[in-house]
Write a protein that holds these residues in place. Structure first.
Motif, PDB file in Angstrom:
ATOM      1  N   UNK A 119       3.420 -16.447 -14.331  1.00 27.23           N
ATOM      2  CA  UNK A 119       3.691 -17.512 -13.355  1.00 27.23           C
ATOM      3  C   UNK A 119       5.067 -18.136 -13.517  1.00 27.23           C
ATOM      4  N   UNK A 120       6.035 -17.311 -13.920  1.00 21.54           N
ATOM      5  CA  UNK A 120       7.429 -17.750 -13.905  1.00 21.54           C
ATOM      6  C   UNK A 120       8.147 -17.051 -12.752  1.00 21.54           C
ATOM      7  N   UNK A 121       9.230 -17.679 -12.281  1.00 24.58           N
ATOM      8  CA  UNK A 121       9.962 -17.108 -11.136  1.00 24.58           C
ATOM      9  C   UNK A 121      10.477 -15.712 -11.472  1.00 24.58           C
ATOM     10  N   UNK A 122      10.277 -14.777 -10.546  1.00 29.68           N
ATOM     11  CA  UNK A 122      10.739 -13.408 -10.735  1.00 29.68           C
ATOM     12  C   UNK A 122      12.198 -13.268 -10.280  1.00 29.68           C
ATOM     13  N   UNK A 123      12.936 -12.335 -10.880  1.00 28.67           N
ATOM     14  CA  UNK A 123      14.297 -12.096 -10.426  1.00 28.67           C
ATOM     15  C   UNK A 123      14.316 -11.704  -8.945  1.00 28.67           C
ATOM     16  N   UNK A 124      15.320 -12.150  -8.229  1.00 26.85           N
ATOM     17  CA  UNK A 124      15.435 -11.834  -6.813  1.00 26.85           C
ATOM     18  C   UNK A 124      15.546 -10.318  -6.611  1.00 26.85           C
ATOM     19  N   UNK A 125      14.843  -9.819  -5.619  1.00 25.34           N
ATOM     20  CA  UNK A 125      14.902  -8.396  -5.315  1.00 25.34           C
ATOM     21  C   UNK A 125      14.052  -7.533  -6.236  1.00 25.34           C
ATOM     22  N   UNK A 126      13.062  -8.129  -6.898  1.00 31.10           N
ATOM     23  CA  UNK A 126      12.236  -7.362  -7.849  1.00 31.10           C
ATOM     24  C   UNK A 126      11.491  -6.215  -7.190  1.00 31.10           C
ATOM     25  N   UNK A 127      11.222  -6.331  -5.882  1.00 34.03           N
ATOM     26  CA  UNK A 127      10.407  -5.306  -5.213  1.00 34.03           C
ATOM     27  C   UNK A 127      11.146  -4.615  -4.085  1.00 34.03           C
ATOM     28  N   UNK A 128      12.480  -4.629  -4.152  1.00 33.67           N
ATOM     29  CA  UNK A 128      13.304  -3.949  -3.145  1.00 33.67           C
ATOM     30  C   UNK A 128      13.635  -2.529  -3.590  1.00 33.67           C
ATOM     31  N   UNK A 153       4.746   8.353  -0.741  1.00 31.62           N
ATOM     32  CA  UNK A 153       3.464   8.517  -0.063  1.00 31.62           C
ATOM     33  C   UNK A 153       2.383   8.962  -1.011  1.00 31.62           C
ATOM     34  N   UNK A 154       1.643   9.988  -0.630  1.00 31.59           N
ATOM     35  CA  UNK A 154       0.521  10.470  -1.442  1.00 31.59           C
ATOM     36  C   UNK A 154       0.944  11.538  -2.444  1.00 31.59           C
ATOM     37  N   UNK A 155       2.241  11.788  -2.575  1.00 36.16           N
ATOM     38  CA  UNK A 155       2.708  12.854  -3.451  1.00 36.16           C
ATOM     39  C   UNK A 155       2.400  12.563  -4.916  1.00 36.16           C
ATOM     40  N   UNK A 156       2.494  11.300  -5.305  1.00 40.84           N
ATOM     41  CA  UNK A 156       2.286  10.939  -6.707  1.00 40.84           C
ATOM     42  C   UNK A 156       0.958  10.216  -6.847  1.00 40.84           C
ATOM     43  N   UNK A 200       0.787  -1.226   0.000  1.00 41.59           N
ATOM     44  CA  UNK A 200       0.000   0.000   0.000  1.00 41.59           C
ATOM     45  C   UNK A 200       0.819   1.276   0.000  1.00 41.59           C
ATOM     46  N   UNK A 201       2.132   1.168  -0.099  1.00 43.08           N
ATOM     47  CA  UNK A 201       3.001   2.337  -0.112  1.00 43.08           C
ATOM     48  C   UNK A 201       3.765   2.407  -1.427  1.00 43.08           C
ATOM     49  N   UNK A 202       4.159   3.624  -1.809  1.00 42.32           N
ATOM     50  CA  UNK A 202       4.877   3.844  -3.049  1.00 42.32           C
ATOM     51  C   UNK A 202       6.310   4.279  -2.762  1.00 42.32           C
ATOM     52  N   UNK A 203       7.246   3.730  -3.541  1.00 39.66           N
ATOM     53  CA  UNK A 203       8.662   4.044  -3.383  1.00 39.66           C
ATOM     54  C   UNK A 203       9.273   4.324  -4.751  1.00 39.66           C
ATOM     55  N   UNK A 204      10.268   5.199  -4.780  1.00 40.09           N
ATOM     56  CA  UNK A 204      11.032   5.465  -5.993  1.00 40.09           C
ATOM     57  C   UNK A 204      12.497   5.204  -5.689  1.00 40.09           C
ATOM     58  N   UNK A 205      13.123   4.376  -6.517  1.00 43.17           N
ATOM     59  CA  UNK A 205      14.542   4.062  -6.367  1.00 43.17           C
ATOM     60  C   UNK A 205      15.305   4.633  -7.559  1.00 43.17           C
ATOM     61  N   UNK A 206      16.286   5.484  -7.270  1.00 36.90           N
ATOM     62  CA  UNK A 206      17.078   6.089  -8.334  1.00 36.90           C
ATOM     63  C   UNK A 206      18.450   6.466  -7.791  1.00 36.90           C
ATOM     64  N   UNK A 207      19.489   6.200  -8.579  1.00 34.86           N
ATOM     65  CA  UNK A 207      20.867   6.537  -8.212  1.00 34.86           C
ATOM     66  C   UNK A 207      21.242   5.986  -6.847  1.00 34.86           C
TER      67      UNK A 207
END
Length: 205
Positions: A196-205, A106-109, A92-99
């Motif tokens: 339904x294939x295995x996802x790469x490790x760390x796909x949602x980190x 949060x609710x900004x976007x 339920x939370x949003x994150x942006x990963x860059x550099x």
């Protein structure tokens, strides 16, 4: 010249009228089959190409990347070009990963939050249950189109209309079209979709 104009308008008419509203029976059948088909999706991964057209740009801006989904509500939207950036919807939370940095937005976007909910809904079957949108159904040849128009006033500030395209017999999105409130148009084409294939490790980190 006269014959050319006749041909032009004939082709233009075909383009305009190729998309038609579904009948009540067709939309009910699509919703029923979509809901049943999407329930089998546990993971999904796909490549995408995003093209944005804007009056502020001299030419369309093109980005490429990968999307990953894990049932029931994990979504990763990873841009590879032109600038590596990952947007993640998690718990339920949003994150942006860059550099090398990950920031909670949060609710900004609000626009991305709603788009991510629709994308998750297209994978887990809850696509049509969002009260913030009015939904209409269309057919264009062998493609089923679900069109969302915002009902919530605050959302209208960001999104004017959004379409999700599904080929007949398929329950994963092949294309997304987004028209924002400024008139900018964004089209996202998906390819190499794997279910339904295995996802790469760390796909949602």
């Amino acid at each position: 010249m006269k014959n050319f104009l006749k041909l032009f308008f004939a082709l233009f008419s075909v383009v305009i009228f190729a998309q038609r509203p579904m009948t009540t029976d067709e939309s009910a059948a699509f919703i029923r089959n979509f809901t049943a088909g999407s329930q089998s999706i546990k993971t999904l991964q796909t490549d995408f190409t995003q093209t944005k057209k804007s009056a502020m740009l001299d030419k369309p801006a093109v980005s490429t990347g990968k999307m990953a989904y894990q049932n029931p509500s994990l979504l990763s939207w990873k841009y590879i070009t032109p600038k590596p950036t990952t947007m993640i919807s998690r718990n339920g939370k949003l994150f942006v990963a860059s550099e090398g940095k990950t920031t909670e937005v949060g609710a900004k976007n609000r626009a991305f939050e709603k788009i991510s909910r629709l994308m998750i809904g297209s994978a887990n079957g809850s696509l049509f249950a969002d009260p913030d949108f009015r939904v209409a159904y269309f057919k264009n040849g062998g493609t089923n189109i679900v069109r969302f128009s915002p009902a919530a006033k605050d959302l209208k500030k960001f999104i004017k209309q959004m379409e999700l395209h599904f080929p007949d017999g398929k329950y994963t999105v092949s294309q997304v079209k987004l028209l924002d409130s400024s008139g900018d148009e964004t089209a996202i084409q998906f390819r190499n979709t794997k279910v339904n294939e295995a996802l790469p490790r760390g796909s949602f980190n």
